[in-house]
Design an enzyme around this catalytic site. Sequence first.
Site, short mmCIF file in Angstrom:
data_model
loop_
_atom_site.label_atom_id
_atom_site.label_comp_id
_atom_site.label_asym_id
_atom_site.label_seq_id
_atom_site.Cartn_x
_atom_site.Cartn_y
_atom_site.Cartn_z
CD GLU A 20 -1.44 -2.40 1.92
OE1 GLU A 20 -2.27 -3.26 2.23
OE2 GLU A 20 -0.21 -2.53 2.14
CB CYS A 51 -0.14 -3.48 8.67
SG CYS A 51 0.87 -2.14 7.98
#
Length: 156
Positions: free
Chosen positions: A55, A83
């Site tokens: 990401e 996360c």
Amino acid sequence: MSDAHFIRRAIDLAVENVRLGRGGPFGAVIVHDGVVVAEGANLVTHSHDPTAHAEIVAIREACRIRQSFELRGCTIYSSCEPCPMCLGAIYWARLYRLVFASTRDDAAEAGFDDSFIYQQVPLAPDARSLPMTNLLREEGARAFQAWRQSPGHIAY
């Protein structure tokens, strides 16, 4: 193109990344108005950078391409629930929406367990397992004062 198309691309990036031996099994795609802006795969071990999650890689590339620190109106498709670091980056980049495939529980079963970080974040600094010291707070405030007074500051 549908959400399923883009999430499949993120999954394909994750699988390809594992096959190429470049990093963990994670992929991400950032899309604006049905067009892919940027893609990313986990490069943590390949680049020796613990922040090089899929990401983050995709957000950095999308921001570079768009010449902006914001990705308003964009959707990020991630092969796995992000996360805490990546989720924070998604909020900071002001992405419009997040679509993910696997969950954090799925990741934990594969050896990528972020539960400890999720538990630590809401704790007060002095209650966290990482020793933390708040030092020279008043002096540190000078930077924020300079920012507020700067005629060229950009509002976040």
